[in-house]
Design a protein around this motif. Structure first.
Motif, PDB file in Angstrom:
ATOM      1  N   ILE A 118       0.871  -1.172   0.000  1.00 25.46           N
ATOM      2  CA  ILE A 118       0.000   0.000   0.000  1.00 25.46           C
ATOM      3  C   ILE A 118       0.905   1.218   0.000  1.00 25.46           C
ATOM      4  CG2 ILE A 118      -1.743   1.271   1.328  1.00 25.46           C
ATOM      5  CD1 ILE A 118      -2.588  -1.470   2.517  1.00 25.46           C
ATOM      6  N   ARG A 119       0.902   1.948  -1.102  1.00 24.37           N
ATOM      7  CA  ARG A 119       1.823   3.087  -1.172  1.00 24.37           C
ATOM      8  C   ARG A 119       1.053   4.399  -1.281  1.00 24.37           C
ATOM      9  NH1 ARG A 119       4.808   3.038  -6.259  1.00 24.37           N
ATOM     10  NH2 ARG A 119       5.923   1.250  -5.416  1.00 24.37           N
ATOM     11  N   SER A 120       1.234   5.251  -0.282  1.00 19.27           N
ATOM     12  CA  SER A 120       0.563   6.550  -0.308  1.00 19.27           C
ATOM     13  C   SER A 120       1.211   7.452  -1.332  1.00 19.27           C
ATOM     14  CB  SER A 120       0.672   7.226   1.068  1.00 19.27           C
ATOM     15  OG  SER A 120      -0.169   6.563   1.976  1.00 19.27           O
ATOM     16  N   VAL A 121       0.398   8.070  -2.163  1.00 13.97           N
ATOM     17  CA  VAL A 121       0.942   9.030  -3.124  1.00 13.97           C
ATOM     18  C   VAL A 121       0.256  10.384  -2.998  1.00 13.97           C
ATOM     19  CG1 VAL A 121       1.788   7.351  -4.803  1.00 13.97           C
ATOM     20  CG2 VAL A 121      -0.585   8.120  -4.927  1.00 13.97           C
ATOM     21  N   ILE A 122      -0.679  10.467  -2.065  1.00 15.46           N
ATOM     22  CA  ILE A 122      -1.342  11.747  -1.846  1.00 15.46           C
ATOM     23  C   ILE A 122      -1.387  12.068  -0.376  1.00 15.46           C
ATOM     24  CG2 ILE A 122      -3.603  12.899  -1.926  1.00 15.46           C
ATOM     25  CD1 ILE A 122      -3.929  11.878  -4.696  1.00 15.46           C
ATOM     26  N   LYS A 123      -1.005  13.293  -0.099  1.00 18.40           N
ATOM     27  CA  LYS A 123      -1.021  13.769   1.275  1.00 18.40           C
ATOM     28  C   LYS A 123      -2.210  14.709   1.364  1.00 18.40           C
ATOM     29  CE  LYS A 123       1.609  17.361   2.337  1.00 18.40           C
ATOM     30  NZ  LYS A 123       2.785  18.207   2.486  1.00 18.40           N
ATOM     31  N   PRO A 124      -3.074  14.490   2.322  1.00 18.17           N
ATOM     32  CA  PRO A 124      -4.243  15.368   2.402  1.00 18.17           C
ATOM     33  C   PRO A 124      -3.843  16.787   2.765  1.00 18.17           C
ATOM     34  CG  PRO A 124      -4.118  13.932   4.321  1.00 18.17           C
ATOM     35  CD  PRO A 124      -3.019  13.506   3.399  1.00 18.17           C
ATOM     36  N   THR A 125      -4.602  17.740   2.283  1.00 16.23           N
ATOM     37  CA  THR A 125      -4.339  19.131   2.667  1.00 16.23           C
ATOM     38  C   THR A 125      -5.469  19.599   3.553  1.00 16.23           C
ATOM     39  OG1 THR A 125      -5.504  19.861   0.704  1.00 16.23           O
ATOM     40  CG2 THR A 125      -3.111  19.733   0.560  1.00 16.23           C
ATOM     41  N   ASN A 126      -5.131  20.539   4.406  1.00 21.28           N
ATOM     42  CA  ASN A 126      -6.145  21.200   5.217  1.00 21.28           C
ATOM     43  C   ASN A 126      -6.957  20.266   6.088  1.00 21.28           C
ATOM     44  OD1 ASN A 126      -6.098  23.919   5.182  1.00 21.28           O
ATOM     45  ND2 ASN A 126      -6.946  24.031   3.116  1.00 21.28           N
ATOM     46  N   TRP A 127      -6.341  19.151   6.442  1.00 17.70           N
ATOM     47  CA  TRP A 127      -7.059  18.276   7.353  1.00 17.70           C
ATOM     48  C   TRP A 127      -6.861  18.789   8.758  1.00 17.70           C
ATOM     49  CZ3 TRP A 127      -7.362  12.303   6.756  1.00 17.70           C
ATOM     50  CH2 TRP A 127      -8.130  12.014   5.611  1.00 17.70           C
ATOM     51  N   ILE A 128      -7.977  18.946   9.449  1.00 19.63           N
ATOM     52  CA  ILE A 128      -7.888  19.412  10.831  1.00 19.63           C
ATOM     53  C   ILE A 128      -7.763  18.176  11.717  1.00 19.63           C
ATOM     54  CG2 ILE A 128      -9.050  20.693  12.670  1.00 19.63           C
ATOM     55  CD1 ILE A 128      -8.180  22.379  10.237  1.00 19.63           C
ATOM     56  N   VAL A 129      -6.721  18.170  12.530  1.00 21.51           N
ATOM     57  CA  VAL A 129      -6.524  17.029  13.421  1.00 21.51           C
ATOM     58  C   VAL A 129      -6.366  17.526  14.852  1.00 21.51           C
ATOM     59  CG1 VAL A 129      -5.473  15.563  11.671  1.00 21.51           C
ATOM     60  CG2 VAL A 129      -4.027  17.069  13.042  1.00 21.51           C
ATOM     61  N   TYR A 130      -6.589  16.625  15.775  1.00 17.71           N
ATOM     62  CA  TYR A 130      -6.402  16.964  17.189  1.00 17.71           C
ATOM     63  C   TYR A 130      -5.088  16.374  17.653  1.00 17.71           C
ATOM     64  CZ  TYR A 130     -11.259  18.421  17.255  1.00 17.71           C
ATOM     65  OH  TYR A 130     -12.424  19.076  17.001  1.00 17.71           O
ATOM     66  N   SER A 139      -5.669   2.836   8.927  1.00 18.29           N
ATOM     67  CA  SER A 139      -6.419   1.783   8.274  1.00 18.29           C
ATOM     68  C   SER A 139      -7.261   2.262   7.104  1.00 18.29           C
ATOM     69  CB  SER A 139      -7.324   1.100   9.306  1.00 18.29           C
ATOM     70  OG  SER A 139      -8.295   2.026   9.733  1.00 18.29           O
ATOM     71  N   ALA A 140      -7.517   3.558   7.035  1.00 13.93           N
ATOM     72  CA  ALA A 140      -8.419   4.015   5.986  1.00 13.93           C
ATOM     73  C   ALA A 140      -7.666   4.651   4.828  1.00 13.93           C
ATOM     74  CB  ALA A 140      -9.399   5.012   6.570  1.00 13.93           C
ATOM     75  N   PRO A 141      -8.062   4.338   3.624  1.00 20.02           N
ATOM     76  CA  PRO A 141      -7.453   5.000   2.475  1.00 20.02           C
ATOM     77  C   PRO A 141      -7.882   6.465   2.432  1.00 20.02           C
ATOM     78  CG  PRO A 141      -9.296   3.657   1.778  1.00 20.02           C
ATOM     79  CD  PRO A 141      -9.107   3.392   3.234  1.00 20.02           C
ATOM     80  N   ILE A 142      -7.022   7.291   1.899  1.00 20.06           N
ATOM     81  CA  ILE A 142      -7.354   8.708   1.773  1.00 20.06           C
ATOM     82  C   ILE A 142      -7.961   8.939   0.396  1.00 20.06           C
ATOM     83  CG2 ILE A 142      -6.315  10.994   1.559  1.00 20.06           C
ATOM     84  CD1 ILE A 142      -4.310   9.727   3.782  1.00 20.06           C
ATOM     85  N   LEU A 143      -9.224   9.331   0.407  1.00 15.85           N
ATOM     86  CA  LEU A 143      -9.967   9.366  -0.857  1.00 15.85           C
ATOM     87  C   LEU A 143      -9.936  10.717  -1.541  1.00 15.85           C
ATOM     88  CD1 LEU A 143     -13.050   7.291   0.359  1.00 15.85           C
ATOM     89  CD2 LEU A 143     -10.983   6.454  -0.770  1.00 15.85           C
ATOM     90  N   ASN A 144      -9.673  11.761  -0.774  1.00 11.60           N
ATOM     91  CA  ASN A 144      -9.711  13.097  -1.376  1.00 11.60           C
ATOM     92  C   ASN A 144      -8.434  13.402  -2.133  1.00 11.60           C
ATOM     93  OD1 ASN A 144     -12.237  13.700  -0.295  1.00 11.60           O
ATOM     94  ND2 ASN A 144     -11.316  14.289   1.657  1.00 11.60           N
ATOM     95  N   PRO A 145      -8.540  14.295  -3.107  1.00  8.15           N
ATOM     96  CA  PRO A 145      -7.327  14.778  -3.760  1.00  8.15           C
ATOM     97  C   PRO A 145      -6.498  15.593  -2.772  1.00  8.15           C
ATOM     98  CG  PRO A 145      -9.318  15.632  -4.859  1.00  8.15           C
ATOM     99  CD  PRO A 145      -9.760  14.918  -3.634  1.00  8.15           C
ATOM    100  N   GLY A 146      -5.262  15.843  -3.109  1.00 11.92           N
ATOM    101  CA  GLY A 146      -4.410  16.612  -2.193  1.00 11.92           C
ATOM    102  C   GLY A 146      -3.070  16.889  -2.848  1.00 11.92           C
ATOM    103  N   ILE A 147      -2.011  16.871  -2.029  1.00 11.76           N
ATOM    104  CA  ILE A 147      -0.668  17.135  -2.545  1.00 11.76           C
ATOM    105  C   ILE A 147       0.016  15.796  -2.834  1.00 11.76           C
ATOM    106  CG2 ILE A 147       1.584  18.165  -2.021  1.00 11.76           C
ATOM    107  CD1 ILE A 147      -0.762  20.172  -2.357  1.00 11.76           C
ATOM    108  N   LEU A 148       0.604  15.711  -4.011  1.00 13.95           N
ATOM    109  CA  LEU A 148       1.235  14.457  -4.428  1.00 13.95           C
ATOM    110  C   LEU A 148       2.527  14.204  -3.671  1.00 13.95           C
ATOM    111  CD1 LEU A 148       0.496  14.977  -8.183  1.00 13.95           C
ATOM    112  CD2 LEU A 148      -0.265  12.991  -6.864  1.00 13.95           C
TER     113      LEU A 148
END
Length: 833
Positions: free
Chosen positions: A364-376, A405-414
């Motif tokens: 499983i290789r991540s190629v997109i980093k989410p942007t503007n995700w608000i985290v705690y 465990s969850a795939p990141i479905l939104n577009p973002g930064i490559l």
RNA sequence: GGGCGAGUAGCCGAAUUGGUACAGGCGCAUGGCUUAGGACCAUGUCUCGCAAGAGGUGGGGGUUCGAGUCCCCCCUCGCCCACCA
């Protein structure tokens, strides 16, 4: 009993029969034309409450339009081919044709008895050769233009009805007719290329003033997705022989660097062709999986969403972006019938791929980093994920199960994407397609329309096959291509027509030795895709319709029907019209200007009517007891007809309408005799004028419930008047006529009216005059503090002065001056302090 | 799981563009007329209050002089689609 409905309704119908009230002169240019269409019925036998709702209420509008001076075409016919006739034939040994014609005879009588004002002179019957001749002719035109294709494909098969089904006729994996789970079969069948029209079917919706939900349902069914086709070459084998390539469709080409394997549908063509003639290392296992999949019904395949699949040993694909060698699988979560039947799997960014990869231990290789995700953060701060350092982010991913465990479905930064790393995935999406050697395409969810049916009681497909098996259209001089009668109906999985000796002989005689007939019949939805054109020229033996009349009568002004046809009949009819428009056979490319989906009548318990629940309402009972008129007006009153809601049947409803009709009868009887014709007082002129406008306006909006309510208000008003001039009563009866045609005719005669009430004009003699004075609500700070009567033309300043004299207002103001005044003339005056 | 739509009295429902919430009907109650009525007629019927008045359109927030109507979040129901890459 204030009136004997049996006698009145019988006499009224006898009177109309002699008057020919509803035959429309299609060439009459003196009046404005209005084509009102209601979906024609299947001749199932008896009229149930749904039929009444469909035909009686639409009929009210037809009658209103005529009274308002329109030249109305309101035709009727029967969608008479179909399975029930054939099933009756199998079960009871009756000829399907006899069964159908007997049912039609009964339904004609019932439709007349509900007081429906159909133009029976233009009746069409789709199973009649004079009709299906033209269904066949149109099919041959479509075939000649390359829009009908005979080809092999995976199709839906109903094992009970022993026939294939169109995609639209499969609901929740089951046959729309009998509820049996459908299977997939590979068969050579006839398809109409509706996918070629997908784009235009979506675009055409823009021009139509339909309810948004109907348009949206069609858009969703057509399912346009923009994406790309990408080619994954297969690595040549050890001897250097090419194994070909796999083409995939994806809507996320921006994730191409994360594609770590490829998946083929078990039905994919490559698997049948083989890989350079070589067996796979695990061929047995692969074959077993393919076989197991083919045995599953569509429902079984969908119900168990646990991912399964098999790796193709000895085959390796090359990711066109990374040039990496990646494995190839087959799995039944990939559908053969969508896209290319193959997907590039990006487990980091797709839920299904992610699930599969986890199960089969694939990278499983991540190629997109989410942007503007608000985290705690651990100390409870809310921050954007962008503000985290790489280390913090990794830490977060490691410790947060949802991230891990969850795939990141939104577009973002490559990320991990070669030269594209760091770029916005949406922005460079199409550059990445180019980089990977793919091309941009649009994919549709809708499938080509499968129109072959392995059944008897349908329109024979007008095709013959030559000695090489090549299909040819049957020339028009041999149409109608008659349905043979020497046929064994029993479903065997083969088309019943194959058992006809006569058909084979017919083909041999006309086309020669070695030619063979087409044995399948057409889906009945083909018959109903053009019936509205035939009404304009239903007897023409030389053409399917009349070009001049089509020009003057199309598009249909308003089409009333059931919401179940949104993604079936309604879509097919639009498609057909567009095709015929392109062939210069019809003058419009959208057949229906307005479309109204009526609602559903529920049982008294608020549940859908069904025999097993014992809540089925039989309209005949109510018609016998209270009359057809009472049932008609109750159905009009039950709820708005312009929205697909559902309305419980009120057991007291028809009786209450009957009471209303009796009150009207008494009102007319009371005043018809004693009051001679004299001038109508202003007050009553206004009553009539208001009712006339309201009833007609709401009728135009298909809100007959409020139309009836306006009539009730009028009757309530007239009842308390000591004298009611005959003219007023006549106007009342004219307005009632669309709703209760029989009683209105009877009362019209009582009032000494000439001719038929159904030839009278809608009351327009009086106009609603603007009132001189009007009640205005006075508010202080938006709260209601009183009402004052003001002249309609009063100025804001004078209105304010008048309002301030009200004690309640001055108390509320408490001596303060309003710093703002909102005055909506004739409605509201709001003083703000 | 996704899309669409809807939540107003005991029930069905009214309320064109934001402008007196509940028109019309069902049901119910009281009275009249009746030998009687499941017929007919009259009156009443959102809640609290004697009243003036106050509150009220699934829940919570917001915009506005004013919200059933517009915006955000949540709940419930209905319909359609459903491994559509």
């Amino acid at each position: 009993m204030a009136y004997d409905h049996r006698d009145i309704e019988k006499k009224a119908r006898e009177k109309w029969a002699g008057l020919d009230l509803y035959s429309t002169d299609l060439r009459d240019e003196s009046k404005e034309k209005y084509y009102l269409l209601t979906e024609f019925p299947y001749p199932s036998g008896d009229l149930h409450i749904g039929h009444w709702y469909a035909f009686a209420v639409t009929d009210i509008y037809a009658r209103m339009l005529r009274a308002c001076g329109k030249n109305v075409l309101y035709p009727i016919g029967f969608d008479a081919f179909g399975l029930p006739a054939e099933n009756a034939a199998i079960k009871n040994g009756i000829d399907p044709k006899e069964w159908t014609y007997a049912n039609m005879a009964r339904m004609r009588e019932q439709l007349v008895s509900m007081g429906a004002s159909f133009d029976w002179s233009k009746e069409i019957v789709t199973c009649d050769p004079s009709y299906y001749q033209w269904t066949q002719w149109l099919f041959t035109k479509i075939f000649e233009h390359g829009l009908a294709e005979h080809r092999e494909a995976s199709v839906k098969w109903c094992p009970k009805d022993q026939t294939v089904l169109a995609n639209e006729q499969v609901q929740e994996g089951c046959c729309e007719r009998c509820g049996t789970p459908v299977e997939e079969k590979r068969l050579t069948q006839w398809f109409l290329k509706i996918t070629d029209y997908a784009k235009r079917l979506i675009a055409g919706l823009e021009t139509l003033p339909w309810r948004e939900e109907i348009k949206e349902a069609q858009r969703a069914w057509i399912g346009e997705s923009e994406g790309a086709k990408l080619r994954f070459d297969l690595k040549p084998d050890s001897q250097g022989r090419t194994l070909g390539s796999i083409e995939v469709f994806t809507t996320r080409p921006d994730t191409i660097f994360g594609a770590t394997y490829v998946v083929l549908a078990p039905e994919h063509a490559l698997l049948r062709q083989g890989f350079a003639g070589q067996a796979l290392k695990n061929q047995k296992e692969v074959d077993a999986y393919i076989k197991a999949t083919s045995k599953k019904t569509e429902r079984e395949r969908n119900e168990n969403k646990e991912k399964t699949g098999v790796k193709l040993e000895g085959v390796t694909a090359i990711n066109p972006a990374t040039k990496e060698e990646i494995p190839v699988y087959i799995a039944d979560y990939v559908l053969a019938s969508y896209g290319t039947g193959a997907v590039m799997a990006v487990p980091a960014h797709d839920e299904r791929d992610h699930e599969f990869a986890k199960k089969f231990g694939l990278p499983i290789r991540s190629v997109i980093k989410p942007t503007n995700w608000i985290v705690y953060t651990a100390d409870g701060r809310r921050i954007s994920i962008d503000e985290l350092s790489e280390e913090e982010r990794q830490n977060l991913f490691a410790h947060s199960p949802s991230f891990a465990s969850a795939p990141i479905l939104n577009p973002g930064i490559l990320i991990n994407s070669g030269e594209f790393t760091g770029k916005n995935s949406e922005e460079v999406k199409w550059d990445m397609v180019k980089y990977a050697g793919g091309e941009k395409t649009t994919q549709y969810r809708i499938r080509d329309w499968l129109v072959s049916r392995q059944r008897y009681w349908g329109c024979p497909i007008p095709i013959v096959y030559d000695r090489e098996g090549k299909p040819h259209a049957i020339p028009s001089e041999h149409l109608p291509w008659l349905l043979p009668t020497d046929v064994d109906f029993k479903p065997t999985g083969k088309a019943p027509l194959a058992s006809s000796k006569e058909l084979k002989e017919r083909v041999t005689k006309i086309f020669g030795e070695g030619w063979t007939p087409e044995y399948d019949t057409l889906d009945t939805f083909v018959d109903s895709s053009w019936y509205f054109l035939r009404y304009l020229d239903h007897k023409d033996a030389h053409d399917f319709s009349d070009a001049a009349l089509m020009k003057s009568w199309l598009p249909i002004n308003r089409y009333s029907g059931g919401s179940e046809h949104t993604t079936m009949h309604l879509l097919y009819a639009r498609f057909f019209t567009k095709v015929l428009y392109d062939l210069a056979l019809v003058p419009v490319d959208e057949p229906f200007m307005e479309r109204f989906n009526r609602g559903l009548i529920l049982g008294p318990d608020g549940q859908k009517m069904s025999k097993s629940k014992g809540n089925v309402i039989n309209p005949d009972e109510f018609v016998q007891k209270y009359g057809a008129d009472a049932v008609r007006i109750y159905l009009a009153f039950i709820g708005p007809y312009n929205e697909p809601g559902s309305y419980p049947w009120n057991l007291d409803g028809v009786a209450s309408m009957r009471k209303f009709l009796e009150r009207i009868t008494r009102l007319v009887e009371k005043h018809a005799v004693v009051s001679p014709v004299h001038t109508v007082p202003e007050r009553m002129q206004q009553m009539i004028a208001r009712a006339s406008v309201k009833v007609a306006q709401d009728g135009d909006r298909f809100k007959f419930n409020t139309s009836v309510s306006a009539l009730m208000i009028l009757v309530n008003e007239l009842e308390v008047s000591t004298t009611v001039p005959k003219t007023v009563l006549q106007y009342l009866v004219i307005m009632l006529a669309p709703f209760v045609p029989h009683l209105a005719e009877h009362l019209w005669e009582k009032l000494g009216g000439e001719g038929s009430v159904h030839k009278q004009s809608w009351p327009a003699e009086y106009v609603v005059t603007a009132a001189q004075e009007v009640e205005v609500v006075v508010q202080v700070n938006g709260k209601r503090r009183g009402v004052i009567t003001l002249a309609t033309n009063i100025s804001e300043a004078d209105a304010t002065t008048a309002a301030r004299t009200l004690p309640t207002v001055s108390v509320a103001l408490g001596g303060k001056e309003p710093n703002r005044v909102v005055y909506v003339a004739g409605k509201i005056l709001n003083l703000v302090v």
